[in-house]
Design an enzyme around this catalytic site. Structure first.
Site, PDB file in Angstrom:
ATOM      1  CG  ASP A   1      -1.917  -1.072   1.267  1.00  0.00           C
ATOM      2  OD1 ASP A   1      -2.428  -1.404   0.185  1.00  0.00           O
ATOM      3  OD2 ASP A   1      -2.233  -1.586   2.362  1.00  0.00           O
TER       4      ASP A   1
ATOM      5  CG  HIS B   1     -14.336   7.785   2.205  1.00  0.00           C
ATOM      6  ND1 HIS B   1     -14.136   7.484   0.882  1.00  0.00           N
ATOM      7  CD2 HIS B   1     -13.108   7.788   2.782  1.00  0.00           C
ATOM      8  CE1 HIS B   1     -12.834   7.343   0.667  1.00  0.00           C
ATOM      9  NE2 HIS B   1     -12.202   7.510   1.794  1.00  0.00           N
TER      10      HIS B   1
HETATM   11  N1  GLN Z   1      -4.551  -2.348   3.413  1.00  0.00           N
HETATM   12  C1  GLN Z   1      -5.028  -1.193   4.130  1.00  0.00           C
HETATM   13  C2  GLN Z   1      -6.474  -1.437   4.572  1.00  0.00           C
HETATM   14  O1  GLN Z   1      -7.163  -2.125   3.898  1.00  0.00           O
HETATM   15  C3  GLN Z   1      -4.983   0.033   3.262  1.00  0.00           C
HETATM   16  C4  GLN Z   1      -5.391   1.265   4.017  1.00  0.00           C
HETATM   17  C5  GLN Z   1      -5.197   2.560   3.271  1.00  0.00           C
HETATM   18  O2  GLN Z   1      -5.090   2.591   2.090  1.00  0.00           O
HETATM   19  N2  GLN Z   1      -5.199   3.670   3.965  1.00  0.00           N
HETATM   20  O3  GLN Z   1      -6.904  -0.914   5.581  1.00  0.00           O
END
Ligand code: GLN
Ligand code: ZN
Length: 768
Positions: free
Chosen positions: A611, A706
């Site tokens: 990420d 969100h």
């Molecule tokens: N792998 C993380 C999650 O799923 C990614 C979080 C993010 O992009 N902020 O929470």
């Protein structure tokens, strides 16, 4: 060194929350109805008093006022200039305090102001909403009252306001304004209101008022620079006004420096740390600031490290020849650092002596000012101790780990590129993974229930042993895997139940990273974070995620993704080192993560996701700095991910929708699959990537995570069709916008159902 008799010490702002987060408790108590407005305001006044006392005791002669805030200083400015959005006016009129929080947090009837990042910091401000109909009106109550408190306590005080140019440049068009409305066109309407605020502060006893203009350190158009010139010509005109100090920070002023130098204001505050150190040469080239007060930000207000006092004195020595008066300050408000390094009692004492938080930085500023006033002889012992502390840092095995250094020195170009180009890898991966077209997956986390958080808290408090903790987390992983199989997802995740935070989780396991106990820093409102500290050379003593991955993969025949946070995000959400380039720290972190990626592959992971949600937010403030940043950032990502075989699929994830500025960099990551936020913009990013000629696979989000809102199958299908119009079917993935940790299970189940159903419908259509 020549001495001047006047040099004073000051700062631009101080942490707000108090040593025990008293402010957070009082505000949240007030929201719940458990704390009265009077009690909240009394706590706030106590904290201000205590902050000024701390500063004065540290030797700071002129304290800031008005920097304190119950939520956010930009929102305070919105109140001070009367720019309350119409939907909140009744609430503010009925009860200013409740109305203030309504603007920040929203109510059933009226959504809050949008929140966004304050320049390149991790602080978030509330975005002013302005339109052609905005009418400003001065409301000096807060600024005047806080100045009065400080003066009554006997402090020399300088009110601080967000300046008019920065205020307008940070604003966005109000909902009912034309989308292309430019808030800066309101300048002529806003300036008389600022003039009135200044006059009120003068009447209340302010000798000086500081106007913060950090927006002027970004690339500005000639029209914007003209607006700044006009603003300060006008604000400087009245005879009966306080002296004006225009402050800039976070980078060099560049083209704005001559503009402000010529303006009829009495002082400028400049940052001389990091990239802003270029202000020194710029100032010299300009012939200095004759007749003006220069407030020199030589102590970095954003890092957690002790100052190189000798180096600062050299800078100050040069500056003494360039202005009428030179005062010593932090580079910016101390809002961005924790309160007190002395509160960290469990730290390795070796490392503790390298740390300076807000209290310590205030003392450094005071010491430097004293050296200017009385000569360096007056502070010899402190300078000697500082040199010893700095030397102990330079020579420490913590900051110079020979094994880490040998490894970074041996990195070659081959380490930062995959052996095969994407098309070949794609073929190998297709053969290995055997996924259906339009494969479905999620971004990593599943809902972080109260139960999970309690379990982690019990482990930390010692009420739960490691084995029992593991059992409970494994039960969660089993449930999450079973759920995903039943829901029909193709590429599974273990759900990240063991992760408190995507950076902290890794920081805790890497050597060279430091955790603080009390190092809280305001992220927004009452939300504080404790960023870990990149203190030394980084290495990975043992695998960090492999056991969790292996456990999850052992439960299913479908591929489970290995899941890591990338090197750029690890840096962006930590305090970084100031004794080596960011690129070097990133490379060390990347090598540690590369080992993890390779170990995941060895443990059988066919898909590994790294990420990088912070890739874009760390862009330097000025465009001139972008190429170098994007170079080291993409290098670090590739160093992390390039050690795997062709048939191991590397995913990356970013959660925002404005990619325009970094499209090239996304391509240079050379990931096999990228998932991105796209639902709100109706897959705009998919079109942008396609236009840019992006060749690899893309998962534009079809579910905006969100909000608790559940997308219908039709809605997800509509988004997928829009995605297919840009990205060919062999390269399109189906996933949500981001991780699901903040969501509840009911909406998660319903939304995943829609997502899977949409993918199946489309597959059936394509098969016909
Ligand atoms: N792998 C993380 C999650 O799923 C990614 C979080 C993010 O992009 N902020 O929470
Ligand atoms: Zn995300």
């Amino acid at each position: 060194m020549t001495t001047k008799s006047v040099a004073a010490a000051t700062v631009h702002g101080y942490p707000r929350q108090g040593g025990n987060r008293e402010l957070k408790k009082a505000i949240e108590g007030y929201w719940k109805g458990a704390v009265t407005a009077e009690a909240l305001l009394a706590t706030a006044a106590d904290l201000r008093r205590s902050n000024w006392k701390q500063l004065a005791e540290a030797g700071v002669q002129e304290v800031p006022t008005g920097d304190f805030s119950l939520y956010d200083h930009v929102l305070d400015t919105t109140v001070a200039v009367g720019a309350i959005p119409p939907r909140h006016r009744a609430a503010v009129a009925a009860d200013p305090l409740a109305g203030y929080f309504a603007m920040a947090r929203g109510t059933q009837q009226a959504p809050p102001l949008e929140m966004t990042k304050w320049f390149d910091t991790n602080y978030h401000y509330l975005v002013p909403e302005l339109g052609p109909d905005t009418v400003f009106a001065a409301n000096p109550a807060k600024a005047v009252a806080e100045l009065g408190e400080a003066l009554a306590l006997g402090h020399a005080a300088r009110p601080v306001l967000v300046g008019p140019i920065t205020y307008l440049l940070l604003a966005k068009p109000a909902p009912d304004a034309p989308a292309d409305f430019q808030p800066l066109t309101l300048l002529d309407r806003l300036l008389p209101v600022y003039a009135e605020l200044l006059a009120d502060l003068r009447a209340a006893g302010a000798a000086w008022v500081q106007l913060d203009e950090p927006a002027l350190v970004q690339d500005r158009t000639p029209a914007e620079l003209n607006a700044a010139a006009r603003a300060y010509r006008e604000l400087g005109a009245p005879a009966d006004r306080p002296k004006l100090l225009v402050a800039s920070y976070f980078d060099r002023l560049g083209e704005a420096l001559p503009v402000l130098a010529k303006a009829p204001v009495e002082g400028l505050a400049l940052d001389f740390t990091g990239p802003a150190a270029a202000n020194l040469d710029d100032l010299a080239a300009l012939g200095g600031l004759p007749g003006k007060r220069l407030v020199a930000g030589v102590v970095d207000g954003r890092n957690v490290w002790i100052n190189d006092l000798g180096k600062s004195l050299t800078t100050l020595g040069t500056l003494l020849g360039l202005a009428d008066t030179v005062d010593v300050a932090t580079s910016c408000s101390l809002l961005h650092v924790p309160l007190d390094a002395a509160a960290e009692r469990d730290l390795d004492p070796q490392i503790a002596r390298w740390l300076a938080f807000a209290r310590q930085k205030a003392a450094e500023v005071a010491l430097l000012a004293r050296a200017l006033r009385e000569g360096t002889d007056a502070v010899t012992a402190r300078l000697t101790a500082n040199r010893a502390d700095l030397a102990s840092r330079t020579t420490s095995p913590i900051t110079r780990d020979p094994a880490v250094r040998a490894r970074t020195a041996a990195v070659t170009d081959a380490d930062t590129s995959r052996a095969q180009p994407y098309p070949q890898r794609a073929e190998a991966q297709r053969a290995r993974l055997q996924l259906p077209p339009l494969p479905t997956t999620t971004i990593g986390s599943f809902p972080q229930t109260t139960e999970l958080r309690t379990t982690r808290a019990e482990l930390n408090a010692g009420r739960l042993n490691a084995a029992d903790y593991r059992k409970r987390m494994e039960a969660e992983v089993r449930a999450v895997i079973a759920y995903q199989e039943q829901a029909g997802l193709d590429v599974l995740v273990h759900g990240e139940p063991e992760r408190n935070d995507m950076v902290q989780y890794f920081a805790e396991q890497l050597t060279g990273y430091l955790a603080t106990r009390h190092g809280w820093v305001q992220s927004y409102g009452t939300r504080y974070v404790r960023p870990p500290v990149l203190a030394g050379d980084i290495s990975r003593p043992q695998p960090m995620t492999v056991d969790w991955y292996a456990y999850a993969q052992g439960l299913t025949d479908r591929p489970v993704k290995g899941m890591l946070t990338g090197p750029v995000t690890m840096l962006a959400w930590s305090f970084v080192r100031d004794d080596q380039p960011l690129a070097d720290t990133a490379q060390q972190v990347a090598l540690a993560l590369r080992d993890e990626v390779n170990d995941l592959e060895a443990a059988g992971a066919a898909v590994i996701q790294v990420d990088e949600p912070a890739l874009r937010e760390t862009l330097p403030l000025r465009r001139a700095g972008w190429p170098a940043y994007l170079d080291w950032a993409t290098d670090a990502f590739r160093l992390t991910t390039s050690g795997v075989r062709a048939d191991t699929q590397i995913h990356t994830h970013m959660c925002y929708a404005e990619f325009g500025d970094i499209l090239r960099a996304i391509e240079e990551l050379d990931a096999d699959v990228i998932s991105l936020e796209a639902a709100r913009s109706h897959m705009q990013v998919a079109r942008e990537l396609a236009e840019a000629g992006y060749l690899a696979e893309v998962g534009p989000g079809v579910w905006d995570i969100h909000s608790p809102r559940v997308p219908s199958t039709e809605e997800a299908l509509g988004l997928l069709r829009a995605g297919l119009a840009a990205i060919p079917v062999e390269r399109l993935w189906v996933n949500p916008d981001c991780g699901l940790k903040t969501r509840g299970w009911p909406e998660t189940r319903a939304s995943i159902d829609s997502l899977v159903a949409a993918a199946r419908t489309l597959r059936a259509e394509l098969a016909d």
